[in-house]
Motif scaffolding. Sequence first.
Motif, short mmCIF file in Angstrom:
data_model
loop_
_atom_site.label_atom_id
_atom_site.label_comp_id
_atom_site.label_asym_id
_atom_site.label_seq_id
_atom_site.Cartn_x
_atom_site.Cartn_y
_atom_site.Cartn_z
N LYS A 133 3.91 -7.79 -13.23
CA LYS A 133 4.70 -6.63 -12.93
C LYS A 133 4.11 -5.58 -10.97
N GLY A 134 3.61 -6.62 -10.65
CA GLY A 134 3.22 -5.86 -9.31
C GLY A 134 2.56 -6.56 -8.55
N ILE A 135 2.47 -6.37 -6.68
CA ILE A 135 1.81 -7.32 -6.15
C ILE A 135 0.74 -7.05 -5.11
N CYS A 136 -0.23 -5.97 -4.70
CA CYS A 136 -0.63 -5.57 -4.19
C CYS A 136 -1.34 -7.07 -3.32
N ILE A 137 -1.33 -6.58 -1.46
CA ILE A 137 -1.80 -6.72 0.08
C ILE A 137 -2.75 -6.52 0.35
N ALA A 138 -4.05 -7.06 -0.04
CA ALA A 138 -4.72 -5.94 1.15
C ALA A 138 -5.19 -6.97 2.51
N LEU A 139 -4.88 -6.10 3.29
CA LEU A 139 -4.20 -6.36 5.23
C LEU A 139 -5.06 -5.33 5.67
N PRO A 140 -5.72 -6.07 6.84
CA PRO A 140 -6.84 -5.54 8.11
C PRO A 140 -6.04 -4.01 8.24
N GLY A 141 -6.48 -3.87 9.06
CA GLY A 141 -5.72 -3.12 10.22
C GLY A 141 -5.96 -1.89 9.73
N ARG A 142 -4.42 -0.86 10.15
CA ARG A 142 -3.95 0.52 10.05
C ARG A 142 -2.70 0.02 9.34
N ILE A 143 -2.69 0.57 7.52
CA ILE A 143 -1.54 -0.01 7.06
C ILE A 143 -1.65 1.51 6.14
N ASP A 144 -0.16 1.89 5.86
CA ASP A 144 0.33 3.12 5.51
C ASP A 144 0.80 2.47 4.24
N ASP A 145 0.14 2.96 3.43
CA ASP A 145 0.17 2.57 1.76
C ASP A 145 1.54 3.00 0.95
N ARG A 146 1.57 4.95 1.47
CA ARG A 146 2.61 5.68 1.45
C ARG A 146 3.97 4.98 1.27
N THR A 147 4.28 4.30 2.89
CA THR A 147 5.95 3.25 2.96
C THR A 147 5.21 2.40 2.27
N GLY A 148 4.60 1.65 3.07
CA GLY A 148 4.23 -0.13 2.82
C GLY A 148 4.44 -1.06 3.83
N ASP A 149 3.66 -0.46 5.06
CA ASP A 149 4.41 -0.64 6.64
C ASP A 149 2.17 -1.06 6.93
#
Length: 389
Positions: A133-149
């Motif tokens: 139903k979904g995949i989430c990638i956790a990345l180091p650094g500056r992540i804008d989880d509102r836009t997915g970028d």
Amino acid sequence: MNTPESQILALLSRKDGATIPQIADALGISIGTATKYVGILLEEGALEDCGKTESVTGRRPHRYSLRADAGWFLGVDVNDRYVNMGLMDFQGNRHETRLLENFALESKGAFLQLCENLQQAVSLAREAGQDLKGICIALPGRIDDRTGDSYTWFYEPGKALAQRLQEQLGVPFSLFNDTRAMTVGEYTKGAGAGTQNMLMINVNWGLGMGIVMDGQVYSGKSGYAGELGHVYGFDNQIICRCGKRGCNETEISGQALQRNLVERIRAGESSILSQRVLESDKPLMLSEIMDAVAREDVLCIDVIEKIGILLGEKTSGLINLFNPELVVVGGELAMTGDYLLDPMRMAVNKHAIHLVSRDTRICRSTLGMDAGIVGACLVARRHFIEAHE
């Protein structure tokens, strides 16, 4: 969407189960409304009836919970030197994990390699009949989880990273900062379960921090709160990977551990890693240092302890600012246990205001290296629930 169905699913994602009167009371709706929407979710297969509860008097109400096989979520924790993947069912139970060590985030082929591994994981899940139903990638650094970028890794102007991956793999994607994912995991299912105010310090190749305030993970105005590693802390003139000089990360991190250890070996100090450092051009890996610590290498332990002191000095300031009930230390360096935490605690006792720090516990992550994937899975499940109509 904030529908009654999504509210019920969100409530049950935080509880082992609940009766219709309990659901109605928690959400501020009538028992009739709760009964209606629980019935809809049962028909959809999202909930299961766990049977009647025990009751001393009166009719025994039925208890309902999320149905485990109603959906699956893939959490992906991307680190500088490895990728960790894990599956979680709809109830929040962890299943198999895979560690991919042959990975370098800074390499030119990193994005392609990550995509190939994601495609393989999606294919394996589908072959096993697991409805992702979904995949989430956790990345180091500056992540804008509102836009997915991501503005640190794999950035491409004009199209968010999550959108690019979703189009490629056909599964809803979300992005999250790696340390904040660890925070969600540890706060929900690890050492922080039951707390309301917690700090999560991630001492990996870099240094990050997650913040829980009054039971909520704090992200800040733009989603970048917790950049402990890039707070100015040392007059060492070392250029951090963020481009600034003297950041905390330059002295408190896996890269600092590697640099200091190599410098001391080359200056003539002895270690079981001496031959490895002096006779090879390949960079020393954190896993090799962790193994040397486990074998009680004195020099490696000394470098770890010095980092622990510095971490404790910085943490004392955080305790004075936030007055948390718990500080959880995670990441690869935390795997050294008391070699890192004991000097850290001593530095906190020395520098923090006792009245403020006396009720603060400092402990090691209980989820260990799985904290990031647990948090990522939970974020993916939350996004799915919020989108439920």
